[in-house]
Motif scaffolding. Structure first.
Motif, mmCIF file in Angstrom:
data_model
loop_
_atom_site.group_PDB
_atom_site.id
_atom_site.type_symbol
_atom_site.label_atom_id
_atom_site.label_comp_id
_atom_site.label_asym_id
_atom_site.label_seq_id
_atom_site.Cartn_x
_atom_site.Cartn_y
_atom_site.Cartn_z
ATOM 1 N N UNK A 145 1.204 -1.086 0.034
ATOM 2 C CA UNK A 145 -0.020 0.002 0.220
ATOM 3 C C UNK A 145 0.607 1.167 0.067
ATOM 4 N N UNK A 146 1.871 1.897 0.946
ATOM 5 C CA UNK A 146 2.687 2.583 0.914
ATOM 6 C C UNK A 146 3.301 2.439 -0.214
ATOM 7 N N UNK A 147 3.944 1.887 -0.662
ATOM 8 C CA UNK A 147 4.485 2.076 -2.236
ATOM 9 C C UNK A 147 3.433 2.252 -2.810
ATOM 10 N N UNK A 148 2.554 2.198 -3.683
ATOM 11 C CA UNK A 148 1.529 2.991 -4.306
ATOM 12 C C UNK A 148 1.621 3.782 -4.234
ATOM 13 N N UNK A 149 1.180 4.472 -2.708
ATOM 14 C CA UNK A 149 0.788 6.099 -1.943
ATOM 15 C C UNK A 149 2.189 6.792 -2.716
ATOM 16 N N UNK A 150 3.671 6.249 -1.691
ATOM 17 C CA UNK A 150 4.235 6.457 -2.358
ATOM 18 C C UNK A 150 4.825 7.285 -3.915
ATOM 19 N N UNK A 151 4.401 6.475 -4.613
ATOM 20 C CA UNK A 151 4.930 6.913 -6.317
ATOM 21 C C UNK A 151 3.869 7.445 -6.565
ATOM 22 N N UNK A 176 14.916 -0.137 0.167
ATOM 23 C CA UNK A 176 15.188 -1.116 -1.198
ATOM 24 C C UNK A 176 14.002 -2.870 -1.271
ATOM 25 N N UNK A 177 14.780 -3.708 0.133
ATOM 26 C CA UNK A 177 14.059 -4.657 -0.679
ATOM 27 C C UNK A 177 12.508 -4.987 -0.468
ATOM 28 N N UNK A 178 11.598 -3.815 0.605
ATOM 29 C CA UNK A 178 11.142 -4.323 0.656
ATOM 30 C C UNK A 178 9.888 -2.748 -0.389
ATOM 31 N N UNK A 179 10.499 -2.467 -1.404
ATOM 32 C CA UNK A 179 9.309 -0.882 -1.862
ATOM 33 C C UNK A 179 9.957 -1.142 -3.540
ATOM 34 N N UNK A 180 11.683 -1.568 -3.465
ATOM 35 C CA UNK A 180 11.825 -1.858 -4.963
ATOM 36 C C UNK A 180 12.773 -0.813 -5.520
ATOM 37 N N UNK A 181 13.810 -1.372 -6.253
ATOM 38 C CA UNK A 181 14.820 0.012 -6.115
ATOM 39 C C UNK A 181 14.262 1.215 -6.935
ATOM 40 N N UNK A 182 12.212 0.645 -8.315
ATOM 41 C CA UNK A 182 11.679 1.831 -8.580
ATOM 42 C C UNK A 182 11.368 3.007 -7.378
ATOM 43 N N UNK A 183 11.088 1.993 -6.905
ATOM 44 C CA UNK A 183 10.517 3.510 -5.094
ATOM 45 C C UNK A 183 11.680 3.852 -4.597
ATOM 46 N N UNK A 184 12.479 2.755 -4.465
ATOM 47 C CA UNK A 184 13.853 3.968 -4.198
ATOM 48 C C UNK A 184 14.637 4.952 -4.895
ATOM 49 N N UNK A 185 14.360 4.616 -5.974
ATOM 50 C CA UNK A 185 15.149 5.748 -6.681
ATOM 51 C C UNK A 185 14.281 7.198 -6.858
ATOM 52 N N UNK A 186 12.586 6.894 -6.758
ATOM 53 C CA UNK A 186 12.208 8.248 -6.611
ATOM 54 C C UNK A 186 12.320 8.978 -5.313
ATOM 55 N N UNK A 187 12.734 7.922 -4.412
ATOM 56 C CA UNK A 187 12.324 8.794 -3.133
ATOM 57 C C UNK A 187 13.961 9.845 -2.958
ATOM 58 N N UNK A 188 15.157 9.145 -3.709
ATOM 59 C CA UNK A 188 15.847 10.025 -3.923
ATOM 60 C C UNK A 188 16.170 11.571 -4.463
ATOM 61 N N UNK A 189 14.933 11.680 -5.373
ATOM 62 C CA UNK A 189 14.258 12.767 -5.418
ATOM 63 C C UNK A 189 13.242 13.167 -4.827
ATOM 64 N N UNK A 190 12.985 12.618 -3.854
ATOM 65 C CA UNK A 190 11.359 13.054 -3.190
ATOM 66 C C UNK A 190 12.399 13.952 -1.543
ATOM 67 N N UNK A 191 13.090 13.206 -1.362
ATOM 68 C CA UNK A 191 13.399 13.407 0.303
ATOM 69 C C UNK A 191 14.591 13.323 0.371
ATOM 70 N N UNK A 192 14.938 14.507 1.175
ATOM 71 C CA UNK A 192 16.258 14.883 1.865
ATOM 72 C C UNK A 192 16.464 14.357 3.396
ATOM 73 N N UNK A 193 17.160 12.891 2.915
ATOM 74 C CA UNK A 193 17.599 12.572 3.929
ATOM 75 C C UNK A 193 18.728 13.025 5.443
ATOM 76 N N UNK A 194 18.093 12.794 5.847
ATOM 77 C CA UNK A 194 18.800 13.396 7.700
ATOM 78 C C UNK A 194 18.337 12.362 8.519
ATOM 79 N N UNK A 195 19.636 11.845 8.889
ATOM 80 C CA UNK A 195 19.952 10.406 9.823
ATOM 81 C C UNK A 195 20.258 11.071 11.128
ATOM 82 N N UNK A 196 19.877 10.241 12.382
ATOM 83 C CA UNK A 196 20.655 10.308 13.885
ATOM 84 C C UNK A 196 21.473 9.339 13.469
ATOM 85 N N UNK A 197 22.592 9.761 14.510
ATOM 86 C CA UNK A 197 23.579 8.774 14.741
ATOM 87 C C UNK A 197 23.316 7.421 15.056
#
Length: 205
Positions: A145-151, A176-197
Motif C-alpha cells: 500500500x505505501x509503495x502505491x501512495x509514495x509513487x 529497497x528490499x521492501x519497496x523495490x529499486x523503482x521506489x527507492x530511486x524516486x525517494x532520492x528525488x523526494x527526500x532529504x535524508x536526515x539521519x540520527x547517529x
C-alpha cells in the motif's frame, strides 16, 4: 547570514519537548546536527538549509535507531513550521488498517485527494514507521500500500509541488528490499535524508 537565533531556538525545542513529553526532555549533543537541519527546513531558512545541504523543495526522510526520538522530534519541530508546510503525521501501520475498512479510497485520501479544498494547496503528510506496515489484501491480491501512495505522491510532487515526509528505522538497502529499486530511486528525488547517529541515546530509558 541567518535571521534566526538557533541557540535560542534549540532552547525553545527543549521547552516544547518538556511540555509535550516529559519534564527532563533534553537535546543531546549528538542529536543537535539533526535538530539544526530540521529547524532550518521548517523555518524555511534558505541560508542555513543550503549550508546543511537541505533542499527546501524536497521532503524529509528521517531515519535512526529504535528509540532515538525520531517521531518526537518531528512532532516538536513541526510546531516551528508555517501552516502551509506543517505536516500531518500518520503511522503507515494505521494507514494499512484503514485500507482494510475503506479499500482504494485510502490511497486517494493520501494522494490525489490530499489537497486543501478551498485553496487547492497540497497537504503535507508525514508517514511514520515506514516499512513496518503489513501487506494488504486487495481483491485477493497482496499489495504494498505505501509503495502505491509514495509513487502517486511522487508524481504529484512534480505536477503540484506535493511534499511528503517519512520516518523510518530502516536503512536505504532495507527500504529497497521492501519497496523495490523503482521506489527507492524516486525517494532520492523526494527526500532529504536526515539521519540520527547509530549511537544516539535510547530516549525511552
Amino acid at each position: 547570514m541567518t535571521h534566526f537565533d538557533y541557540h535560542y531556538l534549540l532552547q525553545q525545542v527543549q521547552e516544547k519537548g518538556s511540555d509535550l513529553y516529559r519534564r527532563d526532555f533534553v537535546i543531546d549533543d549528538i542529536d543537535r546536527p539533526v535538530v539544526m537541519k530540521l529547524l532550518a527546513y521548517f523555518l524555511r531558512d534558505g541560508e542555513v538549509a543550503a549550508k546543511e545541504n537541505v533542499d527546501l523543495h524536497k521532503g524529509l526522510l528521517l531515519t535512526g535507531p529504535v528509540g532515538c526520538g525520531k517521531t518526537s522530534i518531528m512532532r516538536i519541530l513541526s510546531n516551528f513550521s508555517l501552516p502551509d508546510h506543517r505536516p500531518m503525521l500518520k503511522s503507515s501501520v494505521e494507514i494499512s488498517l484503514e485500507f482494510t475498512d475503506m479499500g482504494n479510497d485510502v490511497i486517494m485520501r493520501y494522494s490525489r485527494k490530499a489537497f486543501n479544498p478551498y485553496r487547492r494547496m497540497p497537504y503535507v503528510h508525514c508517514f511514520d514507521d515506514l516499512g513496518l506496515e503489513p501487506l494488504v489484501n486487495y481483491w485477493g491480491n497482496k499489495i504494498n500500500l505505501m509503495s502505491q501512495i509514495l509513487f502517486t505522491r511522487y508524481n504529484l510532487m512534480h505536477s503540484h509541488g506535493m511534499i511528503t515526509h517519512v520516518i523510518t528505522r530502516l536503512n536505504a538497502a532495507e527500504l529497497e528490499t521492501i519497496y523495490g529499486d523503482h521506489v527507492r530511486s524516486r525517494m532520492r528525488e523526494m527526500f532529504n535524508l536526515i539521519a540520527f547517529q547509530p549511537d544516539s541515546r535510547d530516549k525511552r530509558k
